[in-house]
Design an enzyme around this catalytic site. Structure first.
Site, PDB file in Angstrom:
ATOM      1  N   ARG A 277      23.460  88.863 -35.396  1.00  0.00           N
ATOM      2  CA  ARG A 277      24.898  89.181 -34.896  1.00  0.00           C
ATOM      3  C   ARG A 277      24.827  90.689 -34.940  1.00  0.00           C
ATOM      4  O   ARG A 277      25.505  91.105 -34.134  1.00  0.00           O
ATOM      5  CB  ARG A 277      26.029  88.190 -35.428  1.00  0.00           C
ATOM      6  CG  ARG A 277      26.039  88.461 -36.795  1.00  0.00           C
ATOM      7  CD  ARG A 277      27.373  87.826 -37.528  1.00  0.00           C
ATOM      8  NE  ARG A 277      28.694  88.405 -36.786  1.00  0.00           N
ATOM      9  CZ  ARG A 277      29.589  88.103 -36.234  1.00  0.00           C
ATOM     10  NH1 ARG A 277      29.758  86.539 -36.204  1.00  0.00           N
ATOM     11  NH2 ARG A 277      30.793  88.637 -36.037  1.00  0.00           N
ATOM     12  N   GLY A 278      24.074  91.363 -36.068  1.00  0.00           N
ATOM     13  CA  GLY A 278      24.224  92.576 -35.996  1.00  0.00           C
ATOM     14  C   GLY A 278      25.453  93.458 -36.147  1.00  0.00           C
ATOM     15  O   GLY A 278      25.798  94.373 -36.080  1.00  0.00           O
TER      16      GLY A 278
ATOM     17  N   TYR B 119      29.954  75.495 -48.487  1.00  0.00           N
ATOM     18  CA  TYR B 119      28.547  75.983 -48.343  1.00  0.00           C
ATOM     19  C   TYR B 119      27.444  74.612 -48.624  1.00  0.00           C
ATOM     20  O   TYR B 119      26.568  74.734 -47.933  1.00  0.00           O
ATOM     21  CB  TYR B 119      28.179  76.991 -49.401  1.00  0.00           C
ATOM     22  CG  TYR B 119      26.769  77.773 -49.282  1.00  0.00           C
ATOM     23  CD1 TYR B 119      26.549  78.485 -48.204  1.00  0.00           C
ATOM     24  CD2 TYR B 119      25.789  77.510 -50.451  1.00  0.00           C
ATOM     25  CE1 TYR B 119      25.240  79.084 -48.201  1.00  0.00           C
ATOM     26  CE2 TYR B 119      24.437  78.073 -50.054  1.00  0.00           C
ATOM     27  CZ  TYR B 119      24.237  78.781 -48.938  1.00  0.00           C
ATOM     28  OH  TYR B 119      23.102  79.570 -49.008  1.00  0.00           O
TER      29      TYR B 119
ATOM     30  N   ASP C 176      26.321  80.750 -30.665  1.00  0.00           N
ATOM     31  CA  ASP C 176      26.633  81.086 -28.945  1.00  0.00           C
ATOM     32  C   ASP C 176      25.341  80.831 -28.167  1.00  0.00           C
ATOM     33  O   ASP C 176      24.388  81.449 -28.154  1.00  0.00           O
ATOM     34  CB  ASP C 176      26.870  82.549 -28.944  1.00  0.00           C
ATOM     35  CG  ASP C 176      27.269  83.200 -27.452  1.00  0.00           C
ATOM     36  OD1 ASP C 176      26.808  82.276 -26.468  1.00  0.00           O
ATOM     37  OD2 ASP C 176      27.882  84.106 -27.120  1.00  0.00           O
TER      38      ASP C 176
HETATM   39  N1  NAD Z   1      19.562  84.412 -51.009  1.00  0.00           N
HETATM   40  C1  NAD Z   1      19.640  83.120 -51.381  1.00  0.00           C
HETATM   41  O1  NAD Z   1      19.756  83.044 -52.835  1.00  0.00           O
HETATM   42  C2  NAD Z   1      19.802  81.765 -50.691  1.00  0.00           C
HETATM   43  C3  NAD Z   1      19.411  80.732 -51.217  1.00  0.00           C
HETATM   44  C4  NAD Z   1      19.461  79.483 -50.447  1.00  0.00           C
HETATM   45  C5  NAD Z   1      19.451  79.593 -49.165  1.00  0.00           C
HETATM   46  N2  NAD Z   1      19.580  80.811 -48.462  1.00  0.00           N
HETATM   47  C6  NAD Z   1      19.906  80.735 -47.177  1.00  0.00           C
HETATM   48  O2  NAD Z   1      18.876  81.774 -46.262  1.00  0.00           O
HETATM   49  C7  NAD Z   1      19.474  82.342 -45.164  1.00  0.00           C
HETATM   50  C8  NAD Z   1      19.242  83.523 -45.059  1.00  0.00           C
HETATM   51  O3  NAD Z   1      20.135  84.290 -45.853  1.00  0.00           O
HETATM   52  P1  NAD Z   1      19.912  85.505 -46.834  1.00  0.00           P
HETATM   53  O4  NAD Z   1      19.886  85.100 -48.345  1.00  0.00           O
HETATM   54  O5  NAD Z   1      18.639  86.156 -46.315  1.00  0.00           O
HETATM   55  O6  NAD Z   1      21.182  86.446 -46.751  1.00  0.00           O
HETATM   56  P2  NAD Z   1      21.697  87.627 -45.958  1.00  0.00           P
HETATM   57  O7  NAD Z   1      23.235  88.083 -45.987  1.00  0.00           O
HETATM   58  O8  NAD Z   1      20.730  88.977 -46.387  1.00  0.00           O
HETATM   59  O9  NAD Z   1      20.977  87.333 -44.395  1.00  0.00           O
HETATM   60  C9  NAD Z   1      21.769  86.720 -43.318  1.00  0.00           C
HETATM   61  C10 NAD Z   1      21.654  87.196 -42.209  1.00  0.00           C
HETATM   62  O10 NAD Z   1      22.337  86.290 -41.405  1.00  0.00           O
HETATM   63  C11 NAD Z   1      22.997  87.116 -40.222  1.00  0.00           C
HETATM   64  N3  NAD Z   1      24.217  86.184 -39.752  1.00  0.00           N
HETATM   65  C12 NAD Z   1      25.211  85.678 -40.131  1.00  0.00           C
HETATM   66  N4  NAD Z   1      25.787  85.099 -39.459  1.00  0.00           N
HETATM   67  C13 NAD Z   1      25.104  85.142 -38.350  1.00  0.00           C
HETATM   68  C14 NAD Z   1      25.573  84.354 -36.765  1.00  0.00           C
HETATM   69  N5  NAD Z   1      26.557  83.837 -36.602  1.00  0.00           N
HETATM   70  N6  NAD Z   1      24.787  84.770 -35.941  1.00  0.00           N
HETATM   71  C15 NAD Z   1      23.455  85.664 -36.314  1.00  0.00           C
HETATM   72  N7  NAD Z   1      23.239  86.178 -37.355  1.00  0.00           N
HETATM   73  C16 NAD Z   1      23.931  85.724 -38.205  1.00  0.00           C
HETATM   74  C17 NAD Z   1      23.544  88.232 -41.051  1.00  0.00           C
HETATM   75  O11 NAD Z   1      23.805  89.271 -40.192  1.00  0.00           O
HETATM   76  C18 NAD Z   1      22.297  88.582 -42.174  1.00  0.00           C
HETATM   77  O12 NAD Z   1      21.369  89.488 -41.394  1.00  0.00           O
HETATM   78  C19 NAD Z   1      20.920  81.772 -44.978  1.00  0.00           C
HETATM   79  O13 NAD Z   1      20.857  80.493 -44.203  1.00  0.00           O
HETATM   80  C20 NAD Z   1      21.272  81.135 -46.574  1.00  0.00           C
HETATM   81  O14 NAD Z   1      22.313  80.388 -46.691  1.00  0.00           O
HETATM   82  C21 NAD Z   1      19.831  81.800 -49.458  1.00  0.00           C
END
Ligand code: NAD
Length: 283
Positions: free
Chosen positions: A60-61, A187, A94
């Site tokens: 989404r940026g 979550y 979307d």
């Molecule tokens: N970091 C952890 O400890 C962890 C653990 C388990 C699962 N996860 C999962 O890993 C995935 C990636 O998360 P992350 O840890 O890299 O976090 P992050 O916040 O660094 O990255 C998430 C990215 O998703 C984008 N985003 C958010 N809503 C959006 C939307 N509606 N449309 C398009 N892009 C969107 C954000 O802009 C961001 O760049 C997520 O699904 C998160 O739930 C993360």
């Protein structure tokens, strides 16, 4: 006697094949990654492109007005762009915008082989019944409806590839799919929804050559973990290391390695799985 293929048809075939090739070498396939601007999605884009995939990187940026922490930025998303990676701003909820990104993959590189749904958000810090309703909706929408939308838009494209196919639908779930994490109920619900979806998709896709799998990271060094630390009123995300039997946080690149394995030919026999990569957090 076999009829010789005409010059015209072989020239056409060659032109078609060439239009699928990226500048700089033969591609292994074409992938689309959501949540690509930073964290695990970004690491997946980098790993897949390093392994020879052409990649459409989607994020989404922009901030989500329903949530109190920052999302990935356009600058982060665009910094991924190169001859193998095209960066497209789109919200994973979307369908029209996501279909536009899939269309770019098909027009530019001839089709789609791998869809990685990594976009995700977090909210909580209070018991389930006290969570702000807008934040609850944001978590359910992005984390679950966003993956459903990625499947709605991405799977038909994976199936448009001719047989024998090697399509891969990969969703990033979480240890929260299987553990009851206090103050993160929405979550947990969203991630359990993702692993349930993956199981059903895997059965629906049986015999098509397209697999569906989930990856469930433990505490990984990204902005979501920083936000989780803030929700738990911890000094920093490093505090989560002690909860993982492995004794340290994971790096996004480690999760990307598993995503790349699932995207590749060696995972062809694996479908419907929820693969923990969590330093033992789920134990
Ligand atoms: N970091 C952890 O400890 C962890 C653990 C388990 C699962 N996860 C999962 O890993 C995935 C990636 O998360 P992350 O840890 O890299 O976090 P992050 O916040 O660094 O990255 C998430 C990215 O998703 C984008 N985003 C958010 N809503 C959006 C939307 N509606 N449309 C398009 N892009 C969107 C954000 O802009 C961001 O760049 C997520 O699904 C998160 O739930 C993360």
């Amino acid at each position: 006697m076999t009829r010789p293929r005409s010059m015209t048809s072989s020239r056409t075939r060659l032109a078609r094949q060439r239009s699928r090739l990226p500048v700089g070498g033969r591609a292994r396939g074409v992938a689309l990654v959501t949540g690509a601007a930073r964290g695990i999605g970004r690491a997946a884009v980098r790993r897949l492109s390093a392994e020879g995939f052409n990649v459409v990187a989607v994020d989404r940026g922009a901030d989500d007005p329903r949530l109190p922490y920052s999302m990935g930025t356009m600058a982060e998303l665009q910094s991924l762009g190169n001859e193998r990676v095209v960066a497209i701003p789109a919200d994973t909820c979307d369908a029209e915008a996501l279909a536009g990104a899939v269309e770019i993959a098909e027009r530019r590189w001839g089709g789609l082989d791998v869809m990685v749904a990594a976009a995700g958000v977090i909210a909580g810090g209070v018991p389930a019944w006290e969570l702000d309703a807008e934040q609850e909706r944001a978590v359910l929408e992005v984390n679950l409806y966003g993956v459903l939308t990625a499947a709605r838009v991405g799977i038909p494209a994976l199936l448009r590839r001719p047989e024998p196919r090697h399509g891969r639908f990969i969703a990033v779930a979480s240890t929260a799919a299987t553990r009851g994490l206090p103050m993160l109920a929405a979550y947990c619900a969203s991630k359990a929804g993702v692993t349930g979806l993956i199981r059903a998709l895997a059965v629906e896709l049986g015999g098509t050559g397209v697999t569906a799998n989930a990856v469930s990271p433990g505490s990984t060094r990204t902005s979501i973990l920083d936000e989780t630390a803030r929700l738990y009123e911890l000094a920093s995300a490093e505090a989560f290391a002690a909860q993982q039997p492995h004794g340290r946080l994971l790096d996004p690149e480690e999760i990307a390695g598993l995503i790349a394995w699932l995207a590749g030919p060696e995972s062809a026999g694996a479908t419907g799985g929820d693969y923990p990569f969590d330093g033992g957090l789920a134990l």
